[in-house]
Design an enzyme around this catalytic site. Structure first.
Site, PDB file in Angstrom:
ATOM      1  N   CYS A  17      63.983 -22.062  -7.662  1.00  0.00           N
ATOM      2  CA  CYS A  17      63.168 -20.861  -7.653  1.00  0.00           C
ATOM      3  C   CYS A  17      62.046 -20.854  -6.819  1.00  0.00           C
ATOM      4  O   CYS A  17      61.604 -19.989  -6.120  1.00  0.00           O
ATOM      5  CB  CYS A  17      63.291 -20.401  -9.021  1.00  0.00           C
ATOM      6  N   GLU A  62      63.395 -15.033 -15.772  1.00  0.00           N
ATOM      7  CA  GLU A  62      62.714 -15.818 -14.721  1.00  0.00           C
ATOM      8  C   GLU A  62      63.473 -15.850 -13.638  1.00  0.00           C
ATOM      9  O   GLU A  62      64.826 -16.263 -13.430  1.00  0.00           O
ATOM     10  CB  GLU A  62      62.909 -17.531 -15.117  1.00  0.00           C
TER      11      GLU A  62
HETATM   12  P1  NAD Z   1      72.887 -15.434 -10.533  1.00  0.00           P
HETATM   13  O1  NAD Z   1      71.934 -14.344 -10.978  1.00  0.00           O
HETATM   14  O2  NAD Z   1      73.970 -14.984  -9.577  1.00  0.00           O
HETATM   15  O3  NAD Z   1      73.607 -16.083 -11.818  1.00  0.00           O
HETATM   16  C1  NAD Z   1      72.908 -16.450 -12.948  1.00  0.00           C
HETATM   17  C2  NAD Z   1      73.742 -16.532 -14.316  1.00  0.00           C
HETATM   18  O4  NAD Z   1      73.775 -15.203 -14.493  1.00  0.00           O
HETATM   19  C3  NAD Z   1      75.072 -17.089 -14.080  1.00  0.00           C
HETATM   20  O5  NAD Z   1      75.151 -17.844 -15.231  1.00  0.00           O
HETATM   21  C4  NAD Z   1      75.932 -15.970 -14.010  1.00  0.00           C
HETATM   22  O6  NAD Z   1      77.070 -16.341 -14.306  1.00  0.00           O
HETATM   23  C5  NAD Z   1      75.256 -15.132 -14.771  1.00  0.00           C
HETATM   24  N1  NAD Z   1      75.657 -13.586 -14.444  1.00  0.00           N
HETATM   25  C6  NAD Z   1      76.083 -13.008 -13.379  1.00  0.00           C
HETATM   26  N2  NAD Z   1      76.273 -11.754 -13.355  1.00  0.00           N
HETATM   27  C7  NAD Z   1      75.643 -11.466 -14.880  1.00  0.00           C
HETATM   28  C8  NAD Z   1      75.655  -9.944 -15.292  1.00  0.00           C
HETATM   29  N3  NAD Z   1      75.748  -8.876 -14.797  1.00  0.00           N
HETATM   30  N4  NAD Z   1      74.885 -10.140 -16.638  1.00  0.00           N
HETATM   31  C9  NAD Z   1      74.749 -11.474 -17.141  1.00  0.00           C
HETATM   32  N5  NAD Z   1      74.680 -12.469 -16.581  1.00  0.00           N
HETATM   33  C10 NAD Z   1      75.381 -12.562 -15.370  1.00  0.00           C
HETATM   34  O7  NAD Z   1      71.795 -16.514  -9.903  1.00  0.00           O
HETATM   35  P2  NAD Z   1      72.307 -18.074  -9.323  1.00  0.00           P
HETATM   36  O8  NAD Z   1      72.713 -17.623  -7.787  1.00  0.00           O
HETATM   37  O9  NAD Z   1      73.089 -18.750 -10.164  1.00  0.00           O
HETATM   38  O10 NAD Z   1      71.007 -18.505  -9.313  1.00  0.00           O
HETATM   39  C11 NAD Z   1      69.992 -18.464  -7.993  1.00  0.00           C
HETATM   40  C12 NAD Z   1      68.767 -17.464  -8.432  1.00  0.00           C
HETATM   41  O11 NAD Z   1      68.140 -17.882  -9.348  1.00  0.00           O
HETATM   42  C13 NAD Z   1      67.859 -17.492  -7.245  1.00  0.00           C
HETATM   43  O12 NAD Z   1      67.457 -16.164  -6.939  1.00  0.00           O
HETATM   44  C14 NAD Z   1      66.651 -18.326  -8.083  1.00  0.00           C
HETATM   45  O13 NAD Z   1      65.221 -18.156  -7.211  1.00  0.00           O
HETATM   46  C15 NAD Z   1      66.936 -18.244  -9.321  1.00  0.00           C
HETATM   47  N6  NAD Z   1      66.133 -18.628 -10.079  1.00  0.00           N
HETATM   48  C16 NAD Z   1      64.930 -18.750 -10.812  1.00  0.00           C
HETATM   49  C17 NAD Z   1      64.368 -19.536 -11.356  1.00  0.00           C
HETATM   50  C18 NAD Z   1      62.970 -19.295 -12.276  1.00  0.00           C
HETATM   51  O14 NAD Z   1      62.477 -19.886 -12.941  1.00  0.00           O
HETATM   52  N7  NAD Z   1      62.326 -18.137 -11.920  1.00  0.00           N
HETATM   53  C19 NAD Z   1      64.633 -20.808 -11.590  1.00  0.00           C
HETATM   54  C20 NAD Z   1      65.909 -21.193 -11.083  1.00  0.00           C
HETATM   55  C21 NAD Z   1      66.572 -20.178 -10.330  1.00  0.00           C
END
Ligand code: NAD
Length: 469
Positions: free
Chosen positions: A277, A243
Site C-alpha cells: 500500500c 486502510e
Molecule cells: P481488494 O479491495 O480487491 O480486496 C480486499 C479484500 O476485500 C479481499 O478480501 C476481498 O475479497 C474483499 N472484497 C472484495 N469485494 C468486496 C466487497 N464488495 N465487500 C467486502 N469485501 C470485499 O484489494 P486487494 O486487491 O486484495 O489489495 C490491494 C489493495 O489494497 C491496493 O489498493 C492496496 O493499496 C490496498 N492496501 C492498502 C493497505 C493500507 O494499509 N492502506 C495495505 C495493504 C493493501
C-alpha cells in the site's frame, strides 16, 4: 492436496464447497480453500457473538497475556507460516519477504499486547468527576488483501482482541491458506469463538459489511472496495477502519547524492514487488540529477534476483495474480505509448505463461499518464523529471490518494519543510514506507478512514463511554 477447513468456535469446520489456491510462481495448486456459504458466515458471527460477553469481561492482564501468546505462537510456527505465505502469495522467503512478514506480525502482536486502554479523568472538582472509559464494540469483521496476508490479519486481530472484541476474519480469495492456518494455530491459546475464520469469494466480504451481528469492519484493501463497504455498512452504522490504496510520491531534491539514495529509493518502490500500500509509486527527480538517479536505479534493478520465492537466492518473486499482472503490463505499455522511455524491465517475452515481471523503470513521463496518476500496485515505477520544487509539490498533491510520501535530501530541514506540505498521512525523509507499531498509520483523502497502530489505532477498536459522577 490439503483441503483447509473454516475455523469456527475453535473448531475446524469442513465446508460444503472449495476453491483452488494457486502458486503464482508456477501455477501449481497449493491447497483447497473452503468456500463459506452465507450460513457458514452466520455461524461464525454467532460463535464470535457467543464468545464476546466472557472475553470482553476477561481481566485486562489475561487478554494482554493472550496477545503475547498469539505472538509466541507465530514465532513457534514461523517457518511453516512463511513457507505457506510464499507458496500462495509468491513473495520470497528471504529479503523483505515471507520470513520478514511473519517476524513483523510477531513484533506488532507483542507491541500491541503491551498497549493500555486506561480510563481518563476529564474533570475532578467540586462540580463533579467525569471519566472517559473505553469499551469493546462487539464482533469485529476483518477483511484483508492478498499482499501481506498474515501480517495484515494480525494488524486487525490483535488490537481487536486486546480491546475485548471478538473477530471473524475473511482473507482474500487469492491468499486464504496462511490466514486459515494462522487462525487455527492461535486458537490453541485463545478461548473458542474469540477468533474465527471464513474464506470464500468477495460476496462473503460484502455480506460481512451488511451483517447485523458485526459491530465494526476493519478493512484493508483497495479504495474502490472500501467505498462499497462504507456504503453497505451505513444501514447498521458500523464502526469502520478503512486502510485503502495509495499512490505515494517521492520527491528527490537537487542536493541528493544519487548513489547514496538508490537502494533506499529502489526498495521503497519495489518492496513486495510494488504490491504494497505505502510503496513509492511515483518518483519525482530534480532535473540536475535525474539521469544519474536513473542510472543508479537501473543498476540496482539489474542486480536484484527475481525468481521462485522458495529459492533462498530470490529477492523478488512473481506478481501475485493474473489480473494484477495484466494491469501492470497494460499501464507500462500505455506509458511507453505516451512517450515513456523504458530504462529497465518491461514484460517478459512470454507473458501468457508466467507471472514473473522484472523490476521496471520508465522515465520521461508526467502527471496525466495512468502509470503516474493511478495506483499500479506492481513492479513498475514511473520517474518524472522536474525543475521547480513548488510545482512538484503541487503535482505530488494532485491525486485523490494521500497515504504516504517521501522527500529525499541531505538537508533534513529543507526536506521536512517540503514534507509538511504533502497531503498524506505519513511522510518519510530519506526512506519510504517504513512503518512501525508505535506510530499511527492513516490515509488522508481517499486513502482511508480512521487509523491503525499505536494507542490511537487500538482506540479504534473501542467505543467511548463517559461517566459523570
Ligand atoms: P481488494 O479491495 O480487491 O480486496 C480486499 C479484500 O476485500 C479481499 O478480501 C476481498 O475479497 C474483499 N472484497 C472484495 N469485494 C468486496 C466487497 N464488495 N465487500 C467486502 N469485501 C470485499 O484489494 P486487494 O486487491 O486484495 O489489495 C490491494 C489493495 O489494497 C491496493 O489498493 C492496496 O493499496 C490496498 N492496501 C492498502 C493497505 C493500507 O494499509 N492502506 C495495505 C495493504 C493493501
Amino acid at each position: 492436496m490439503q483441503t483447509y477447513p473454516l475455523i469456527i468456535a475453535g473448531m475446524s469446520v469442513p465446508a460444503g464447497a472449495h476453491f483452488e489456491v494457486r502458486n503464482p510462481a508456477d501455477g501449481s495448486v497449493v491447497g483447497l480453500a473452503p468456500k463459506a456459504s452465507l450460513a457458514d458466515l452466520d455461524e461464525a458471527v454467532a460463535a464470535a457473538t457467543a464468545a464476546f460477553p466472557s472475553w470482553s469481561a476477561t481481566p485486562d492482564s489475561i487478554r494482554k497475556a493472550a496477545c503475547h501468546a498469539v505472538a509466541d505462537t507465530l514465532a513457534a510456527h514461523a517457518e511453516e507460516l512463511a513457507r505457506l505465505v510464499t507458496l500462495e502469495q509468491g513473495k520470497p522467503l528471504n529479503g523483505l519477504g515471507s520470513r520478514w512478514e511473519i517476524g513483523g506480525a510477531q513484533a506488532w502482536a507483542h507491541y500491541t499486547a503491551d498497549l493500555e486502554l486506561l480510563p481518563k479523568v476529564l474533570q475532578d472538582d467540586n462540580a463533579g468527576r467525569v471519566e472517559l472509559h473505553r469499551t469493546a464494540i462487539g464482533v469485529v469483521g476483518s477483511i484483508t488483501p492478498w499482499n501481506f496476508p498474515v501480517m495484515i490479519a494480525i494488524w486487525h486481530i490483535v488490537p481487536a482482541i486486546r480491546a475485548g472484541n471478538t473477530v471473524v476474519v475473511k482473507p482474500s480469495p487469492y491468499t486464504p491458506l496462511s490466514t486459515i492456518r494462522m487462525v487455527e494455530l492461535i486458537n490453541a491459546v485463545l478461548p473458542p469463538g474469540v477468533v474465527n475464520c471464513v474464506t470464500g469469494d468477495n460476496e462473503i466480504g460484502a455480506a460481512m459489511s451488511t451483517h447485523a451481528g458485526i459491530g465494526k469492519i476493519a478493512f484493508t484493501g483497495s479504495s474502490g472496495t472500501g467505498k462499497k463497504i462504507m456504503a453497505s455498512a451505513a444501514p447498521t452504522l458500523k464502526r469502520l477502519t478503512l486502510e485503502l490504496g495509495g499512490n505515494d510520491a517521492g520527491i528527490v531534491l537537487p542536493d541528493c547524492d544519487p548513489k547514496a539514495i538508490a537502494e533506499g529509493l529502489f526498495w521503497g518502490a519495489f518492496i513486495n514487488n510494488g504490491q504494497t500500500c505505502a510503496a513509492l509509486k511515483r518518483l519525482y527527480v530534480h532535473e540536475r540529477i535525474h539521469d544519474e538517479v536513473c542510472d543508479e536505479l537501473v543498476a540496482v534493478a539489474r542486480r536484484t534476483p527475481v525468481g521462485n520465492g522458495l529459492d533462498e537466492g530470490s529477492v523478488l518473486g512473481p506478481i501475485q495474480n493474473r489480473m494484477q499482472f495484466e494491469r501492470v503490463r497494460q499501464l507500462v505499455d500505455d506509458a511507453v505509448a505516451h512517450g515513456g522511455r523504458l530504462l529497465s524491465g518491461g514484460p517478459p517475452p512470454d507473458p501468457e505463461g508466467s507471472l514473473f515481471y522484472p523490476p521496471t523503470l520508465v522515465t520521461d513521463l508526467d502527471n496525466g499518464v495512468p502509470l503516474v496518476d493511478e495506483e499500479q500496485f506492481g513492479p513498475a515505477l514511473p520517474i518524472i523529471r522536474y525543475a521547480d520544487v513548488e510545482a512538484v509539490i503541487a503535482r505530488a498533491n494532485d491525486n485523490p490518494n494521500g497515504l504516504g510520501g517521501s522527500v529525499w535530501s541531505p538537508d533534513i530541514e529543507a526536506a521536512t519543510s517540503v514534507a509538511r506540505r504533502l497531503r498524506t498521512g505519513s511522510v518519510w525523509i530519506n526512506k519510504h514506507g517504513a512503518i512501525q507499531p508505535n506510530a499511527p498509520m492513516a490515509g488522508v483523502k481517499q486513502s482511508g478512514l480512521g487509523l491503525s497502530f499505536a494507542e490511537e489505532g487500538l482506540q479504534e477498536y473501542t467505543d467511548v463511554q463517559v461517566i459523570f459522577k
